[in-house]
Design a protein around this motif. Structure first.
Motif, PDB file in Angstrom:
ATOM      1  N   PRO A  32       0.832  -1.200   0.000  1.00  0.00           N
ATOM      2  CA  PRO A  32       0.000   0.000   0.000  1.00  0.00           C
ATOM      3  C   PRO A  32       0.873   1.260   0.000  1.00  0.00           C
ATOM      4  CG  PRO A  32       0.102  -0.931   2.195  1.00  0.00           C
ATOM      5  CD  PRO A  32       0.822  -1.888   1.279  1.00  0.00           C
ATOM      6  N   THR A  33       0.225   2.400  -0.059  1.00  0.00           N
ATOM      7  CA  THR A  33       0.960   3.654   0.002  1.00  0.00           C
ATOM      8  C   THR A  33       1.787   3.675   1.278  1.00  0.00           C
ATOM      9  OG1 THR A  33      -0.730   4.803  -1.258  1.00  0.00           O
ATOM     10  CG2 THR A  33       0.741   6.162   0.069  1.00  0.00           C
ATOM     11  N   LYS A  75      12.528   8.315  -1.987  1.00  0.00           N
ATOM     12  CA  LYS A  75      11.307   8.496  -2.769  1.00  0.00           C
ATOM     13  C   LYS A  75      11.533   8.111  -4.219  1.00  0.00           C
ATOM     14  CE  LYS A  75       8.711  12.146  -2.110  1.00  0.00           C
ATOM     15  NZ  LYS A  75       8.272  13.534  -1.849  1.00  0.00           N
ATOM     16  N   LYS A  76      12.694   8.483  -4.759  1.00  0.00           N
ATOM     17  CA  LYS A  76      13.023   8.131  -6.143  1.00  0.00           C
ATOM     18  C   LYS A  76      13.152   6.619  -6.300  1.00  0.00           C
ATOM     19  CE  LYS A  76      17.123   9.001  -7.650  1.00  0.00           C
ATOM     20  NZ  LYS A  76      18.361   9.649  -8.100  1.00  0.00           N
ATOM     21  N   GLN A  77      13.823   5.955  -5.347  1.00  0.00           N
ATOM     22  CA  GLN A  77      13.996   4.504  -5.408  1.00  0.00           C
ATOM     23  C   GLN A  77      12.639   3.787  -5.340  1.00  0.00           C
ATOM     24  OE1 GLN A  77      16.768   2.687  -5.792  1.00  0.00           O
ATOM     25  NE2 GLN A  77      18.156   4.422  -5.816  1.00  0.00           N
ATOM     26  N   LEU A  78      11.772   4.192  -4.417  1.00  0.00           N
ATOM     27  CA  LEU A  78      10.475   3.548  -4.267  1.00  0.00           C
ATOM     28  C   LEU A  78       9.570   3.830  -5.463  1.00  0.00           C
ATOM     29  CD1 LEU A  78       9.836   4.115  -0.453  1.00  0.00           C
ATOM     30  CD2 LEU A  78      10.532   2.001  -1.594  1.00  0.00           C
ATOM     31  N   HIS A  79       9.671   5.021  -6.033  1.00  0.00           N
ATOM     32  CA  HIS A  79       8.885   5.347  -7.218  1.00  0.00           C
ATOM     33  C   HIS A  79       9.288   4.452  -8.390  1.00  0.00           C
ATOM     34  CE1 HIS A  79       6.500   7.668 -10.008  1.00  0.00           C
ATOM     35  NE2 HIS A  79       7.575   7.802 -10.780  1.00  0.00           N
ATOM     36  N   GLN A  80      10.578   4.155  -8.526  1.00  0.00           N
ATOM     37  CA  GLN A  80      11.036   3.257  -9.584  1.00  0.00           C
ATOM     38  C   GLN A  80      10.503   1.845  -9.388  1.00  0.00           C
ATOM     39  OE1 GLN A  80      15.294   3.651  -9.499  1.00  0.00           O
ATOM     40  NE2 GLN A  80      15.274   5.537 -10.704  1.00  0.00           N
ATOM     41  N   SER A  89       7.480   1.282  -8.274  1.00  0.00           N
ATOM     42  CA  SER A  89       6.025   1.469  -8.340  1.00  0.00           C
ATOM     43  C   SER A  89       5.371   1.425  -6.961  1.00  0.00           C
ATOM     44  CB  SER A  89       5.387   0.417  -9.251  1.00  0.00           C
ATOM     45  OG  SER A  89       5.905   0.521 -10.546  1.00  0.00           O
ATOM     46  N   ILE A  90       6.043   1.990  -5.975  1.00  0.00           N
ATOM     47  CA  ILE A  90       5.482   2.093  -4.624  1.00  0.00           C
ATOM     48  C   ILE A  90       5.169   3.561  -4.368  1.00  0.00           C
ATOM     49  CG2 ILE A  90       5.925   1.759  -2.169  1.00  0.00           C
ATOM     50  CD1 ILE A  90       7.864  -0.485  -2.976  1.00  0.00           C
ATOM     51  N   ASN A  91       3.895   3.851  -4.074  1.00  0.00           N
ATOM     52  CA  ASN A  91       3.480   5.221  -3.790  1.00  0.00           C
ATOM     53  C   ASN A  91       3.914   5.606  -2.384  1.00  0.00           C
ATOM     54  OD1 ASN A  91       2.207   5.421  -6.303  1.00  0.00           O
ATOM     55  ND2 ASN A  91       0.345   4.503  -5.490  1.00  0.00           N
ATOM     56  N   THR A  92       4.267   6.884  -2.212  1.00  0.00           N
ATOM     57  CA  THR A  92       4.728   7.351  -0.912  1.00  0.00           C
ATOM     58  C   THR A  92       4.000   8.626  -0.513  1.00  0.00           C
ATOM     59  OG1 THR A  92       6.515   8.659  -1.887  1.00  0.00           O
ATOM     60  CG2 THR A  92       7.041   6.400  -1.253  1.00  0.00           C
ATOM     61  N   GLN A  93       3.992   8.871   0.783  1.00  0.00           N
ATOM     62  CA  GLN A  93       3.555  10.161   1.325  1.00  0.00           C
ATOM     63  C   GLN A  93       4.525  10.518   2.438  1.00  0.00           C
ATOM     64  OE1 GLN A  93      -0.437   9.404   2.600  1.00  0.00           O
ATOM     65  NE2 GLN A  93       0.168   8.908   4.673  1.00  0.00           N
ATOM     66  N   ARG A 118      19.606   0.726  -0.085  1.00  0.00           N
ATOM     67  CA  ARG A 118      19.566  -0.382   0.877  1.00  0.00           C
ATOM     68  C   ARG A 118      18.244  -0.404   1.645  1.00  0.00           C
ATOM     69  NH1 ARG A 118      24.956  -1.366   3.450  1.00  0.00           N
ATOM     70  NH2 ARG A 118      23.795  -2.935   4.587  1.00  0.00           N
ATOM     71  N   ILE A 119      17.719   0.779   1.992  1.00  0.00           N
ATOM     72  CA  ILE A 119      16.430   0.848   2.696  1.00  0.00           C
ATOM     73  C   ILE A 119      15.322   0.315   1.792  1.00  0.00           C
ATOM     74  CG2 ILE A 119      14.694   2.425   3.638  1.00  0.00           C
ATOM     75  CD1 ILE A 119      17.061   4.197   4.582  1.00  0.00           C
ATOM     76  N   ALA A 120      15.300   0.735   0.530  1.00  0.00           N
ATOM     77  CA  ALA A 120      14.273   0.281  -0.411  1.00  0.00           C
ATOM     78  C   ALA A 120      14.376  -1.224  -0.640  1.00  0.00           C
ATOM     79  CB  ALA A 120      14.399   1.036  -1.732  1.00  0.00           C
ATOM     80  N   ASP A 121      15.583  -1.752  -0.776  1.00  0.00           N
ATOM     81  CA  ASP A 121      15.761  -3.191  -0.976  1.00  0.00           C
ATOM     82  C   ASP A 121      15.217  -3.985   0.203  1.00  0.00           C
ATOM     83  OD1 ASP A 121      16.951  -2.694  -3.407  1.00  0.00           O
ATOM     84  OD2 ASP A 121      19.001  -3.041  -2.698  1.00  0.00           O
ATOM     85  N   GLN A 122      15.507  -3.536   1.421  1.00  0.00           N
ATOM     86  CA  GLN A 122      15.013  -4.250   2.603  1.00  0.00           C
ATOM     87  C   GLN A 122      13.496  -4.173   2.693  1.00  0.00           C
ATOM     88  OE1 GLN A 122      16.924  -3.147   6.270  1.00  0.00           O
ATOM     89  NE2 GLN A 122      18.882  -4.017   5.661  1.00  0.00           N
ATOM     90  N   TYR A 123      12.934  -3.007   2.373  1.00  0.00           N
ATOM     91  CA  TYR A 123      11.481  -2.844   2.457  1.00  0.00           C
ATOM     92  C   TYR A 123      10.770  -3.760   1.463  1.00  0.00           C
ATOM     93  CZ  TYR A 123       6.958  -0.527   2.764  1.00  0.00           C
ATOM     94  OH  TYR A 123       5.633  -0.263   2.943  1.00  0.00           O
TER      95      TYR A 123
END
Length: 192
Positions: free
Chosen positions: A37-38, A57-62, A64-68, A166-171
Motif C-alpha cells: 500500500p501507500t 522516494k526516487k527509489q520507491l517510485h522506480q 512502483s510504490i506510492n509514498t507520502q 539499501r532501505i528500499a531493498d530491505q522494504y
C-alpha cells in the motif's frame, strides 16, 4: 518468403507456452508480486534526512510504490504501530569522517541510520528495526593549493543514494511472499 513467416509463427507459439511450463521460482506458493500500500516516509527535519528522503522516494517510485511524507520534530513522539499505515521511519542519521593523515590523506566517510519498517502482514502489524550503514573511502592530497574538497561532496551524494537503495531493498524484501516448506520425498537407499 515462407521462412520469415514460419519463424514468426513458431516464435509466437513458443512464447505463449512459456508461462505454462512452470516458469517461476521454486519454493514459493504465491507469485512474486508486490502488494504494497501507500507507504509513509517518516523523517526528521535535517539536511541529511532531506537528502536521504528524496533519494528514497526516487527509489520507491522506480519500484512502483506510492509514498507520502511526514516530518517529525525531535520533541514529538510517534504514534503506536497499529494506527500507522505501512511506513518507513528513518532516525538518527549520522555522517562520520575518519582521517588517516600522511602524504596523502585517506578519508573514510560512514553514513548510518536507524530504520524502522512497519507493515501489515496477514492482518497483523509487523515492525522491524535495523541499523543500516554505508561507507566509502577516498584519498585527498592536502599538498594541492585548492582549499575545497569537491570529492567529499560527491561521496556524500553517493552515500545518501546508497543508503536509500539499501532501505528500499530491505522494504521490498519484507513485502515479498514468505517461503513455505514443501514436503520433500525421501529416497530410500537399497540395501546391498
Amino acid at each position: 518468403m515462407n521462412k520469415p513467416f514460419l519463424r514468426i509463427i513458431l516464435s509466437s507459439v513458443l512464447l505463449t507456452q512459456l508461462p505454462a511450463c512452470g516458469f517461476h521460482l521454486r519454493g514459493y506458493d504465491a507469485p512474486m508480486s508486490q502488494n504494497i500500500p501507500t507507504t509513509e516516509l517518516i523523517f526528521n527535519n535535517t539536511p541529511e534526512a532531506y537528502a536521504v528522503k528524496n533519494s528514497l522516494k526516487k527509489q520507491l517510485h522506480q519500484l512502483s510504490i506510492n509514498t507520502q511524507d511526514r516530518v517529525i520534530d525531535k520533541n514529538t513522539t510517534t504514534q503506536s504501530n497499529t494506527t500507522l499505515p505501512a511506513s518507513i521511519e528513518v532516525k538518527n542519521i549520522r555522517l562520520q569522517n575518519y582521517q588517516l593523515r600522511g602524504i596523502l590523506t585517506e578519508i573514510r566517510m560512514v553514513l548510518s541510520a536507524e530504520v524502522t519498517y512497519r507493515a501489515i502482514e496477514n492482518g497483523q502489524p509487523r515492525t522491524l528495526t535495523n541499523t543500516i550503514q554505508v561507507q566509502r573511502s577516498y584519498q585527498y592530497d592536502q599538498g594541492v593549493v585548492a582549499t575545497d574538497n569537491p570529492q567529499a561532496e560527491q561521496i556524500k551524494v553517493w552515500l545518501y543514494d546508497n543508503l536509500a537503495q539499501r532501505i528500499a531493498d530491505q522494504y521490498v524484501a519484507l513485502s515479498l511472499p514468505k517461503i513455505t516448506k514443501l514436503p520433500t520425498a525421501t529416497t530410500r537407499q537399497p540395501n546391498r
